[in-house]
Design an enzyme around this catalytic site. Structure first.
Site, mmCIF file in Angstrom:
data_model
loop_
_atom_site.group_PDB
_atom_site.id
_atom_site.type_symbol
_atom_site.label_atom_id
_atom_site.label_comp_id
_atom_site.label_asym_id
_atom_site.label_seq_id
_atom_site.Cartn_x
_atom_site.Cartn_y
_atom_site.Cartn_z
ATOM 1 N N TRP A 295 9.254 -0.937 4.335
ATOM 2 C CA TRP A 295 8.285 -1.766 5.046
ATOM 3 C C TRP A 295 9.057 -2.900 5.710
ATOM 4 C CZ3 TRP A 295 7.098 -7.039 4.318
ATOM 5 C CH2 TRP A 295 6.175 -7.520 5.278
ATOM 6 N N GLU B 293 5.980 2.376 5.646
ATOM 7 C CA GLU B 293 4.674 1.737 5.420
ATOM 8 C C GLU B 293 4.247 0.944 6.646
ATOM 9 O OE1 GLU B 293 4.795 -1.124 2.212
ATOM 10 O OE2 GLU B 293 2.647 -1.560 2.359
ATOM 11 N N LYS C 91 1.443 -1.310 9.110
ATOM 12 C CA LYS C 91 0.608 -2.485 8.920
ATOM 13 C C LYS C 91 -0.129 -2.798 10.208
ATOM 14 C CE LYS C 91 0.907 -6.941 6.713
ATOM 15 N NZ LYS C 91 1.678 -7.816 5.859
ATOM 16 N N ASP D 127 -1.061 1.663 2.623
ATOM 17 C CA ASP D 127 -1.419 0.452 1.877
ATOM 18 C C ASP D 127 -2.840 0.113 2.322
ATOM 19 O OD1 ASP D 127 -1.927 -2.351 1.386
ATOM 20 O OD2 ASP D 127 0.195 -2.630 0.979
ATOM 21 N N HIS E 245 -3.746 -2.666 4.849
ATOM 22 C CA HIS E 245 -3.058 -2.693 6.146
ATOM 23 C C HIS E 245 -3.828 -2.072 7.298
ATOM 24 C CE1 HIS E 245 1.199 -3.394 4.294
ATOM 25 N NE2 HIS E 245 0.303 -4.287 3.931
ATOM 26 N N HIS F 109 -0.002 2.232 -1.615
ATOM 27 C CA HIS F 109 0.027 0.882 -2.151
ATOM 28 C C HIS F 109 -1.433 0.495 -2.310
ATOM 29 C CE1 HIS F 109 4.181 -1.021 -1.084
ATOM 30 N NE2 HIS F 109 4.261 -0.078 -1.993
ATOM 31 N N ASP G 14 -4.932 -8.801 4.744
ATOM 32 C CA ASP G 14 -4.065 -8.197 3.733
ATOM 33 C C ASP G 14 -3.715 -9.255 2.695
ATOM 34 O OD1 ASP G 14 -2.192 -6.496 2.495
ATOM 35 O OD2 ASP G 14 -0.586 -7.242 3.757
ATOM 36 N N ASP H 234 -3.765 -9.239 -0.549
ATOM 37 C CA ASP H 234 -3.096 -8.816 -1.783
ATOM 38 C C ASP H 234 -3.684 -9.430 -3.041
ATOM 39 O OD1 ASP H 234 -0.817 -6.948 -0.928
ATOM 40 O OD2 ASP H 234 -0.580 -8.636 0.441
ATOM 41 N N ASP I 6 0.136 -2.882 -5.176
ATOM 42 C CA ASP I 6 0.767 -3.929 -4.374
ATOM 43 C C ASP I 6 -0.169 -5.124 -4.238
ATOM 44 O OD1 ASP I 6 2.373 -5.405 -2.721
ATOM 45 O OD2 ASP I 6 2.072 -4.172 -0.931
HETATM 46 C C1 RNT Z 1 3.528 -6.114 3.044
HETATM 47 C C2 RNT Z 1 3.600 -4.772 2.408
HETATM 48 C C3 RNT Z 1 4.728 -4.576 1.445
HETATM 49 C C4 RNT Z 1 4.936 -5.767 0.532
HETATM 50 C C5 RNT Z 1 5.887 -5.512 -0.603
HETATM 51 C C6 RNT Z 1 6.313 -6.774 -1.245
HETATM 52 O O1 RNT Z 1 2.391 -6.304 3.757
HETATM 53 O O2 RNT Z 1 2.394 -4.473 1.789
HETATM 54 O O3 RNT Z 1 4.533 -3.413 0.728
HETATM 55 O O4 RNT Z 1 3.726 -6.206 -0.002
HETATM 56 O O5 RNT Z 1 6.909 -4.741 -0.182
HETATM 57 ZN ZN ZN Z 2 2.337 -2.686 0.616
#
Ligand code: RNT
Ligand code: ZN
Length: 414
Positions: free
Chosen positions: A181, A220, A222, A254, A257, A281, A289, A291, A321
């Site tokens: 990523w 990955e 986004k 993810d 994303h 993720h 995003d 998290d 994640d």
């Molecule tokens: C960032 C991605 C990535 C990170 C990690 C820390 O938007 O989701 O995966 O969160 O690699």
């Molecule tokens: Zn991620």
């Protein structure tokens, strides 16, 4: 076996579901738990670099891990409260360094303590090159940089990480997922959207040129990041196309994303039509995003259903994640991971064959009836029984253990 579990077992048997078999399958499905929840994505490099790349941790809950010993102690506490198989997901920035080491100079030696740790806990390892929080990120760019010095530095980092992942895989005797990523993008409206993507493509080709046995490569995408709102080089279309045209490179989804009304539960079966693996993720996105810690919401259940009803437990590599710095970090791990497992269990306790048949027969009245009726089946009782058999607390009593750990260990970290 408790009388109440006996009852639940019978209820599910009426739907043709064998709860004994379900528990057996669930305990063998590894969840890859991200190390970076334990220290707000800080890592062990001690360069004083702030977290960059458009990702952010918010909060200042006391007791974050500051080194390998503390992070592994906290992780141990968390996994002692989580049933089933576990893996630990590492970032390159979590190597153990005795001197300042540039990202293009890291080696397997820096990760031997992690391999020993994983071996002694009987858990697997996954890996991620770290393309953020580093002075060589120039103007927010890494692999797509127009500056060849910057771009090739990050290509070398990418290759190093694949070498490390291979050696970890050899040492553990199991595959390692290596996920790329990058934060590359622009705050401002771009005047060239293709150039950076062609450079990223070139960089990926260089990184993935050699074959590394035991390494499962993925990329990955986004949609945007904080401060990088106008353009993301590694978008969904870019990486989907890349993965589709490069054997052995997979597209990681993810669920934080995508656009807020876009869901990955529907992307899983679309991708399953073409790929034999889908890395995930799993997070809890709130508006962006963000998290947040994974909660047992409808989309999580839907993700789990798509994995189970398509018989894709071996194809979907589940990683978590999230990084919440505003609550106890050990509890965050436990809550998020148990929720992922609860979602899988709940999906395994649904009569998918019958539901699918109803769709094919066009019997949408019965389909609606049945999907709604199964929502209130006694899934919590099976979860409790499962936890008990796995030797972890079945109810909220795990929280007391985390609070005792906080009082004894975390609060001492001043
Ligand atoms: C960032 C991605 C990535 C990170 C990690 C820390 O938007 O989701 O995966 O969160 O690699
Ligand atoms: Zn991620």
């Amino acid at each position: 076996m408790s009388a109440i579990y006996e009852y639940a077992k019978e209820v599910y048997a009426k739907y043709g579901i064998d709860t004994e078999k379900v528990m057996e399958v669930l305990k063998n499905k590894a969840i890859s738990i991200h190390c970076w929840q334990g220290d707000d994505v800080t890592g062990f490099e001690n360069t004083g670099e702030a977290l960059s790349g458009g990702i952010q941790t918010t909060g200042n809950y006391p007791g974050k891990a500051r080194n390998f010993e503390e992070l592994t102690a906290d992780f141990d506490k968390a996994i002692s409260l989580i049933p089933g198989k576990k893996r630990i997901n590492l970032h390159a920035s979590y190597g153990i360094f005795d001197k300042k080491t540039a990202r293009d100079e890291i080696t397997y030696e820096n990760f031997i303590p992690w391999v020993e740790y994983a071996k002694s806990r009987d858990i697997g390892i996954d890996f991620n090159p770290t393309y953020f929080s580093d002075p060589m990120v120039k103007d927010g760019l890494t692999l797509s940089s127009p500056d060849e010095e910057v771009r090739t530095y990050w290509v070398r980092h990418g290759i190093k990480c694949r070498e490390i992942a291979q050696k970890i895989s050899e040492a553990l005797g199991m595959p390692v997922l290596n996920n790329v990523w990058i934060p590359d993008g622009l705050k401002h409206i771009p005047s060239d959207r293709l150039g950076p993507r062609l450079r990223l493509k070139k960089s990926l080709d260089e990184i993935f040129e050699a074959k590394y046995d035991g390494v499962i490569d993925c990329v990955e995408s986004k949609v945007f990041g904080i401060g990088v709102e106008s353009y993301t080089v590694g978008s969904n279309e870019f990486y989907m196309s890349y993965a589709a045209s490069h054997e052995g490179v997979y597209n990681l989804l993810d669920n934080g994303h995508y656009h807020p009304t876009e869901v990955i539960s529907d992307k899983i079966p679309a991708i399953l039509a073409f790929f034999d693996k889908i890395p995930l993720h799993v997070t809890h996105p709130v508006r962006w995003d963000s998290d947040h810690v994974v909660i047992l919401d409808d989309e999580l259940k839907e993700i789990a259903k798509e994995i189970i009803r398509n018989d894709a437990l071996d194809k979907v590599l589940i990683g978590l994640d999230f990084f919440d710095a505003s609550i106890n970090r050990v509890a965050a791990w436990v809550i998020g991971t148990r929720n992922m497992q609860k979602a899988l269990l709940s999906a395994m306790l649904e009569p998918h064959a019958r539901l699918k048949k109803l769709q094919d027969e066009g019997n949408f009245t019965e389909l609606l009836m049945l999907s709604e009726e199964v929502k209130t089946l006694p899934f919590g009782i099976v979860w409790e029984e499962y936890c008990r058999r796995e030797g972890v607390p079945a109810d909220e009593s795990w929280y007391k253990e985390v609070m005792a750990y906080e009082a004894k260990i975390l609060e001492e970290r001043k």
